[in-house]
Write a protein that holds these residues in place. Sequence first.
Motif, PDB file in Angstrom:
ATOM      1  N   UNK A  60       0.832  -1.201   0.000  1.00 26.27           N
ATOM      2  CA  UNK A  60       0.000   0.000   0.000  1.00 26.27           C
ATOM      3  C   UNK A  60       0.869   1.254   0.000  1.00 26.27           C
ATOM      4  N   UNK A  61       0.388   2.344  -0.615  1.00 23.81           N
ATOM      5  CA  UNK A  61       1.150   3.603  -0.642  1.00 23.81           C
ATOM      6  C   UNK A  61       1.337   4.182   0.753  1.00 23.81           C
ATOM      7  N   UNK A  62       2.471   4.776   0.973  1.00 24.72           N
ATOM      8  CA  UNK A  62       2.795   5.363   2.274  1.00 24.72           C
ATOM      9  C   UNK A  62       1.843   6.489   2.645  1.00 24.72           C
ATOM     10  N   UNK A  63       1.351   7.221   1.660  1.00 23.62           N
ATOM     11  CA  UNK A  63       0.514   8.386   1.924  1.00 23.62           C
ATOM     12  C   UNK A  63      -0.977   8.060   1.956  1.00 23.62           C
ATOM     13  N   UNK A  64      -1.295   6.781   2.005  1.00 23.14           N
ATOM     14  CA  UNK A  64      -2.697   6.356   1.982  1.00 23.14           C
ATOM     15  C   UNK A  64      -3.511   6.957   3.132  1.00 23.14           C
ATOM     16  N   UNK A  65      -4.709   7.423   2.787  1.00 26.37           N
ATOM     17  CA  UNK A  65      -5.683   7.825   3.792  1.00 26.37           C
ATOM     18  C   UNK A  65      -6.646   6.655   3.920  1.00 26.37           C
ATOM     19  N   UNK A  66      -6.578   5.943   5.030  1.00 29.04           N
ATOM     20  CA  UNK A  66      -7.447   4.778   5.167  1.00 29.04           C
ATOM     21  C   UNK A  66      -8.816   5.193   5.698  1.00 29.04           C
TER      22      UNK A  66
END
Length: 359
Positions: free
Chosen positions: A121-127
């Motif tokens: 998953x991308x590091x900057x993901x907003x979950x």
Amino acid sequence: MSSGHSNLPPRAKTGGQSKKQPPRKKPSGVKSFFKFILVLILLAVLGVAVYAGSLYFKAENGVLDTGNNNPVPPEKAATVKPITMLLLGSDHRPESGTNLTDVMMVVSMNPDTNSATMVSLPRDTSIQLEGYKSNQKLNAFYGAFKRQEKDSGIKAEEQMKTMFSKYLDVEIDYVTVLDFQGFRDVVDALGGVSVDVQYNMCYKDSVDETDINLKAGPQELNGKQALDYVRYRKSNCSRKTKESNDFDRNARQSEVLHSLIDRMKSFGGATKAFKVLDAVDDNMTTDIEKDQVKNMIKAYFDINKQDVKFMPVTGEWRSPFVYINNEELENAKQALKDELAGKHVSESEETNADSEPKS
């Protein structure tokens, strides 16, 4: 792995830091492979690849100690039961005190098919997950949980395992954290890694001592250079080099990991197995039982890189977050479940199926 996305963010600070400095180059992590490839994957997951004989000897004689000496019930041994592990690549290095997990991967492995599926998953993901902040980047949760350990009484690693289990809808058995120093040491222990640098890369940051200066072309990289190669994001040099994004980096991480697996499975790599294990030992935190490591070695010592499927989940960058592509996320969840159920589909089989004309 293709990388047709070019709208990834500039390096931004995470975790609510207020200082305004030029974007600091931290291991950009994202998708696949490790931003350093967690070497862990090399050991714990594909640990496998280090060669059963020397690995098993070390584990059997207590040289490889995970810190967890609990017994493993026979029915839960990795030799008979599929397992899922969370792999975290921390940007923690001797020259930094941070705990951003710029590499976040979940790996499901099945001993019956001798295969694995890895989702990143991308590091900057907003979950978007009930009970968790949506205004905090995914790679900042580990550091936040670390700061809460004293009050919560729950280890940050356990908190991460719980969160990812909910997010990916799959039970995660173990979690392993490897820092950047571990990656550098492993590459050096193997005598370097072979890659084909596609274009010049130059970036300097006196704050965290980053100094990336790579030239295009096939070459052997040492540990420091290999880390630079997978971390590179953009240039700030007087003669700027081509920019990169998180999805491009995933492809480079994949290239490096494949090369490391090849190196590990060669005779030369096998003779250096002890050095590799020492590098991992010194820079790894894990809850895997010592006996389970031996089970994993026995179950996956001959796994081939063709049987490891990598699924980087992408998304759309809308500052300061990456919003995950829901279809890709659902496909990734299903792939992990399929792996556990013994329904592994290799990347080549998937590609061939996609290329067949529809009737």
